[in-house]
Design an enzyme around this catalytic site. Structure first.
Site, mmCIF file in Angstrom:
data_model
loop_
_atom_site.group_PDB
_atom_site.id
_atom_site.type_symbol
_atom_site.label_atom_id
_atom_site.label_comp_id
_atom_site.label_asym_id
_atom_site.label_seq_id
_atom_site.Cartn_x
_atom_site.Cartn_y
_atom_site.Cartn_z
ATOM 1 N N LYS A 1 5.348 1.281 -10.596
ATOM 2 C CA LYS A 1 5.645 2.334 -9.620
ATOM 3 C C LYS A 1 7.132 2.326 -9.303
ATOM 4 O O LYS A 1 7.685 1.304 -8.903
ATOM 5 C CB LYS A 1 4.859 2.140 -8.325
ATOM 6 N N ASP B 1 6.909 7.760 -7.542
ATOM 7 C CA ASP B 1 6.457 7.950 -6.156
ATOM 8 C C ASP B 1 7.586 8.547 -5.324
ATOM 9 O O ASP B 1 8.292 7.827 -4.625
ATOM 10 C CB ASP B 1 6.018 6.566 -5.634
ATOM 11 N N LYS C 1 7.062 11.564 -3.422
ATOM 12 C CA LYS C 1 6.429 12.234 -2.252
ATOM 13 C C LYS C 1 7.121 13.538 -1.881
ATOM 14 O O LYS C 1 7.642 13.688 -0.768
ATOM 15 C CB LYS C 1 6.427 11.303 -1.044
ATOM 16 N N ASP D 1 8.294 20.332 0.465
ATOM 17 C CA ASP D 1 9.303 21.376 0.698
ATOM 18 C C ASP D 1 8.600 22.720 0.524
ATOM 19 O O ASP D 1 7.373 22.762 0.389
ATOM 20 C CB ASP D 1 10.472 21.199 -0.302
ATOM 21 N N THR E 1 0.186 5.655 6.026
ATOM 22 C CA THR E 1 -0.474 4.595 6.805
ATOM 23 C C THR E 1 0.401 4.130 7.975
ATOM 24 O O THR E 1 -0.077 3.455 8.873
ATOM 25 C CB THR E 1 -0.856 3.394 5.909
ATOM 26 N N ARG F 1 4.864 -6.768 -3.049
ATOM 27 C CA ARG F 1 5.331 -8.136 -2.779
ATOM 28 C C ARG F 1 4.418 -9.272 -3.222
ATOM 29 O O ARG F 1 4.937 -10.324 -3.628
ATOM 30 C CB ARG F 1 5.706 -8.248 -1.292
HETATM 31 O O1 C5P Z 1 4.793 -4.911 -1.073
HETATM 32 P P1 C5P Z 1 3.544 -4.108 -0.850
HETATM 33 O O2 C5P Z 1 2.363 -4.570 -1.678
HETATM 34 O O3 C5P Z 1 3.195 -3.943 0.613
HETATM 35 O O4 C5P Z 1 3.942 -2.676 -1.419
HETATM 36 C C1 C5P Z 1 3.085 -1.569 -1.322
HETATM 37 C C2 C5P Z 1 3.747 -0.374 -1.926
HETATM 38 O O5 C5P Z 1 2.928 0.757 -1.650
HETATM 39 C C3 C5P Z 1 5.127 -0.035 -1.379
HETATM 40 O O6 C5P Z 1 5.873 0.557 -2.439
HETATM 41 C C4 C5P Z 1 4.843 0.971 -0.294
HETATM 42 O O7 C5P Z 1 5.904 1.869 -0.076
HETATM 43 C C5 C5P Z 1 3.652 1.715 -0.890
HETATM 44 N N1 C5P Z 1 2.798 2.404 0.067
HETATM 45 C C6 C5P Z 1 2.150 1.744 1.106
HETATM 46 N N2 C5P Z 1 1.339 2.456 1.969
HETATM 47 C C7 C5P Z 1 1.189 3.772 1.801
HETATM 48 C C8 C5P Z 1 1.829 4.435 0.754
HETATM 49 C C9 C5P Z 1 2.637 3.718 -0.098
HETATM 50 O O8 C5P Z 1 2.278 0.541 1.263
HETATM 51 N N3 C5P Z 1 0.380 4.427 2.607
#
Ligand code: C5P
Length: 232
Positions: free
Chosen positions: A32, A59, A61, A64, A119, A211
């Protein structure tokens, strides 16, 4: 494309992301690319990672007026990514325009996924800032239904919502779910989390994991653990 693990490569430079991907050697995880990396390095980074043989979820998003989103999606379709996305809040007309722009002359196109409510938005901020008074889960399902009606392929949602999205929009409507953590791992700033095994049980089609893989002492082992729990 079946169930898969998408690695959120939230890095801010080409050097960082490529040295991270080099660790995987023969393996080619689904990657991603988000706004941070795209705005830092531009479309070239998408081409470079694609040329290395990875599938890509871009990604960005988009949100517009329909005409602008249509033209921008047309440009993105040339990057030949596998999945891209927009905000369902841009309305059905915007989503339909996006699909039109994304579809190439030969009829092929990347999968197009909608973000419903982020979220990071909760009931209180939705009511006070956006003046939307309905319960948030009802709003999320309504936006998912709008996305399905507009012809999109799925939504990004919490793994906790994946089952209900499938019930509302059909089992083939894709659910891409972030907020995934190992049972023995650090949850960081995510609030509502699930393990890869739980996400599989509830019917997520793709999990997005950042992460727990990128910050792991052994990222390849963490990735393989996700695959073993979620895909195999
Ligand atoms: O590091 P982590 O596992 O929390 O990363 C989750 C990824 O998913 C990040 O790139 C974050 O921006 C994305 N994301 C999220 N919640 C959402 C939409 C996207 O955590 N509702």
């Amino acid at each position: 494309m079946g169930r898969d693990v998408i690695v959120a490569c939230d890095f801010s430079s080409k050097e960082e992301v490529l040295s991270f991907l080099d660790k995987f050697q023969g393996r080619k995880p689904f990657v991603k690319i988000g706004m941070e990396l795209f705005y830092a390095e531009g479309p070239q980074i998408v081409k470079e990672i694609k040329a290395r043989g990875h599938k890509i979820f871009l990604d960005l998003k988009l949100h517009d007026i329909p005409n602008t989103v249509k033209k921008s999606m047309n440009v993105l379709s040339n990057l030949d990514v596998d999945i891209t996305n927009l905000h369902a809040g841009g309305t059905k007309r915007m989503m339909e325009a996006a699909l039109e722009g994304l579809t190439r002359e030969d009829g092929t196109r990347p999968l197009l996924i909608a973000v419903t409510q982020l979220t990071s938005t909760d009931q209180e901020s939705m009511e006070n800032d956006l003046l939307i008074k309905e319960p948030i889960d009802k709003v999320v399902m309504h936006y998912a239904k709008n996305a399905a009606d507009a012809g999109l392929d799925g939504v990004v949602c919490s793994p906790l919502e994946a089952g209900k999205v499938h019930d509302t929009c059909g089992k083939d409507f894709l659910t891409i779910t972030p907020g995934v953590r190992f049972a023995d791992g650090d949850i960081g700033d995510q609030k509502r989390v699930m393990t890869p095994a739980e996400a599989k049980k509830i019917g997520s089609d793709y999990i997005v994991v950042g992460r727990p893989i990128t910050a792991a002492a052994d990222p390849v082992a963490a990735y393989e653990r996700c695959i073993a729990e979620f895909v195999d």
